[in-house]
Design a protein around this motif. Structure first.
Motif, PDB file in Angstrom:
ATOM      1  N   MET A 130       0.851  -1.174   0.000  1.00  0.00           N
ATOM      2  CA  MET A 130       0.000   0.000   0.000  1.00  0.00           C
ATOM      3  C   MET A 130       0.900   1.241   0.000  1.00  0.00           C
ATOM      4  O   MET A 130       1.809   1.341   0.800  1.00  0.00           O
ATOM      5  CB  MET A 130      -0.900  -0.048   1.231  1.00  0.00           C
ATOM      6  CG  MET A 130      -1.836   1.117   1.343  1.00  0.00           C
ATOM      7  SD  MET A 130      -2.947   0.932   2.760  1.00  0.00           S
ATOM      8  CE  MET A 130      -4.456   0.694   1.899  1.00  0.00           C
ATOM      9  N   PRO A 131       0.596   2.225  -0.912  1.00  0.00           N
ATOM     10  CA  PRO A 131       1.436   3.426  -0.957  1.00  0.00           C
ATOM     11  C   PRO A 131       1.312   4.249   0.315  1.00  0.00           C
ATOM     12  O   PRO A 131       0.248   4.316   0.919  1.00  0.00           O
ATOM     13  CB  PRO A 131       0.905   4.222  -2.155  1.00  0.00           C
ATOM     14  CG  PRO A 131      -0.288   3.506  -2.656  1.00  0.00           C
ATOM     15  CD  PRO A 131      -0.440   2.225  -1.906  1.00  0.00           C
ATOM     16  N   GLU A 132       2.402   4.864   0.680  1.00  0.00           N
ATOM     17  CA  GLU A 132       2.412   5.700   1.878  1.00  0.00           C
ATOM     18  C   GLU A 132       1.698   7.019   1.595  1.00  0.00           C
ATOM     19  O   GLU A 132       1.924   7.652   0.563  1.00  0.00           O
ATOM     20  CB  GLU A 132       3.855   5.977   2.298  1.00  0.00           C
ATOM     21  CG  GLU A 132       3.956   6.692   3.618  1.00  0.00           C
ATOM     22  CD  GLU A 132       5.398   6.883   4.044  1.00  0.00           C
ATOM     23  OE1 GLU A 132       5.685   7.920   4.643  1.00  0.00           O
ATOM     24  OE2 GLU A 132       6.212   5.990   3.758  1.00  0.00           O
ATOM     25  N   LYS A 133       0.838   7.441   2.499  1.00  0.00           N
ATOM     26  CA  LYS A 133       0.115   8.699   2.333  1.00  0.00           C
ATOM     27  C   LYS A 133       1.019   9.863   2.691  1.00  0.00           C
ATOM     28  O   LYS A 133       1.812   9.780   3.617  1.00  0.00           O
ATOM     29  CB  LYS A 133      -1.133   8.732   3.220  1.00  0.00           C
ATOM     30  CG  LYS A 133      -2.202   7.781   2.792  1.00  0.00           C
ATOM     31  CD  LYS A 133      -3.429   7.956   3.660  1.00  0.00           C
ATOM     32  CE  LYS A 133      -4.519   7.017   3.220  1.00  0.00           C
ATOM     33  NZ  LYS A 133      -5.730   7.179   4.025  1.00  0.00           N
ATOM     34  N   LYS A 134       0.840  10.955   1.919  1.00  0.00           N
ATOM     35  CA  LYS A 134       1.577  12.169   2.244  1.00  0.00           C
ATOM     36  C   LYS A 134       0.964  12.812   3.480  1.00  0.00           C
ATOM     37  O   LYS A 134      -0.240  12.727   3.709  1.00  0.00           O
ATOM     38  CB  LYS A 134       1.503  13.164   1.086  1.00  0.00           C
ATOM     39  CG  LYS A 134       2.288  12.761  -0.118  1.00  0.00           C
ATOM     40  CD  LYS A 134       2.215  13.861  -1.154  1.00  0.00           C
ATOM     41  CE  LYS A 134       3.042  13.508  -2.360  1.00  0.00           C
ATOM     42  NZ  LYS A 134       2.984  14.552  -3.380  1.00  0.00           N
ATOM     43  N   LYS A 135       1.803  13.461   4.241  1.00  0.00           N
ATOM     44  CA  LYS A 135       1.337  14.175   5.421  1.00  0.00           C
ATOM     45  C   LYS A 135       0.524  15.391   4.960  1.00  0.00           C
ATOM     46  O   LYS A 135       0.908  16.093   4.024  1.00  0.00           O
ATOM     47  CB  LYS A 135       2.543  14.615   6.247  1.00  0.00           C
ATOM     48  CG  LYS A 135       2.188  15.142   7.603  1.00  0.00           C
ATOM     49  CD  LYS A 135       3.429  15.405   8.427  1.00  0.00           C
ATOM     50  CE  LYS A 135       3.044  15.818   9.819  1.00  0.00           C
ATOM     51  NZ  LYS A 135       4.218  16.047  10.663  1.00  0.00           N
ATOM     52  N   PHE A 136      -0.606  15.617   5.618  1.00  0.00           N
ATOM     53  CA  PHE A 136      -1.465  16.744   5.271  1.00  0.00           C
ATOM     54  C   PHE A 136      -0.911  18.018   5.893  1.00  0.00           C
ATOM     55  O   PHE A 136      -0.911  18.177   7.108  1.00  0.00           O
ATOM     56  CB  PHE A 136      -2.894  16.492   5.749  1.00  0.00           C
ATOM     57  CG  PHE A 136      -3.868  17.525   5.273  1.00  0.00           C
ATOM     58  CD1 PHE A 136      -4.315  17.536   3.966  1.00  0.00           C
ATOM     59  CD2 PHE A 136      -4.327  18.509   6.131  1.00  0.00           C
ATOM     60  CE1 PHE A 136      -5.201  18.492   3.519  1.00  0.00           C
ATOM     61  CE2 PHE A 136      -5.211  19.480   5.704  1.00  0.00           C
ATOM     62  CZ  PHE A 136      -5.651  19.463   4.392  1.00  0.00           C
ATOM     63  N   THR A 137      -0.423  18.920   5.057  1.00  0.00           N
ATOM     64  CA  THR A 137       0.120  20.194   5.514  1.00  0.00           C
ATOM     65  C   THR A 137      -0.382  21.310   4.605  1.00  0.00           C
ATOM     66  O   THR A 137      -1.043  21.048   3.597  1.00  0.00           O
ATOM     67  CB  THR A 137       1.671  20.195   5.480  1.00  0.00           C
ATOM     68  OG1 THR A 137       2.087  20.128   4.113  1.00  0.00           O
ATOM     69  CG2 THR A 137       2.245  19.025   6.263  1.00  0.00           C
ATOM     70  N   LYS A 138      -0.018  22.532   4.907  1.00  0.00           N
ATOM     71  CA  LYS A 138      -0.412  23.668   4.071  1.00  0.00           C
ATOM     72  C   LYS A 138       0.195  23.588   2.672  1.00  0.00           C
ATOM     73  O   LYS A 138      -0.273  24.236   1.741  1.00  0.00           O
ATOM     74  CB  LYS A 138      -0.036  24.983   4.745  1.00  0.00           C
ATOM     75  CG  LYS A 138       1.454  25.188   4.881  1.00  0.00           C
ATOM     76  CD  LYS A 138       1.779  26.483   5.563  1.00  0.00           C
ATOM     77  CE  LYS A 138       3.299  26.617   5.685  1.00  0.00           C
ATOM     78  NZ  LYS A 138       3.699  27.820   6.324  1.00  0.00           N
ATOM     79  N   ASP A 139       1.218  22.761   2.497  1.00  0.00           N
ATOM     80  CA  ASP A 139       1.863  22.625   1.192  1.00  0.00           C
ATOM     81  C   ASP A 139       0.943  22.022   0.134  1.00  0.00           C
ATOM     82  O   ASP A 139       1.196  22.187  -1.058  1.00  0.00           O
ATOM     83  CB  ASP A 139       3.143  21.790   1.314  1.00  0.00           C
ATOM     84  CG  ASP A 139       4.216  22.522   2.102  1.00  0.00           C
ATOM     85  OD1 ASP A 139       4.178  23.772   2.147  1.00  0.00           O
ATOM     86  OD2 ASP A 139       5.088  21.841   2.689  1.00  0.00           O
TER      87      ASP A 139
END
Length: 104
Positions: free
Chosen positions: A1-10
């Motif tokens: 399973m692909p790793e999710k990106k961290k949710f940030t303002k970016d």
């Protein structure tokens, strides 16, 4: 399973906005014209940024002649109605005014 990106303002940073808008327009045209077999769009307009951007993208995707803007002002939004009417003239769309607030 692909790793999710961290949710940030970016996630709000758009590197190539024109490419993104073109992609959205292409997807809208494919879905509306081919998948759903419709001839255009009806966009509810409140006067906020979300509905304004949606309206502008719809006009870009389908052409002004295939977009109907429905103004949905509240009882105290006469300035909003004037601004939306002015914007509709710039985008060359048809407008329908539907008051949504209860009478006081």
């Amino acid at each position: 399973m692909p790793e999710k990106k961290k949710f940030t303002k970016d996630v709000l940073k758009i590197k190539e906005p024109e490419v993104l808008v073109d992609s959205i327009c292409n997807k809208l045209r494919e879905d509306i014209f081919h998948r759903f077999r419709r001839r255009g769009a009806v966009v509810g307009i409140s006067g906020g940024i979300d509905s304004s951007v949606t309206l502008a993208i719809a006009v870009r995707a389908f052409g002004a002649e295939k977009v109907l803007g429905v103004l949905l002002p509240e009882h105290d939004s006469s300035l909003t109605v004037k601004i939306l009417h002015w914007n509709s003239r710039i985008l060359l769309i048809r407008l329908l005014l539907k008051k949504i607030s209860a009478k006081h």
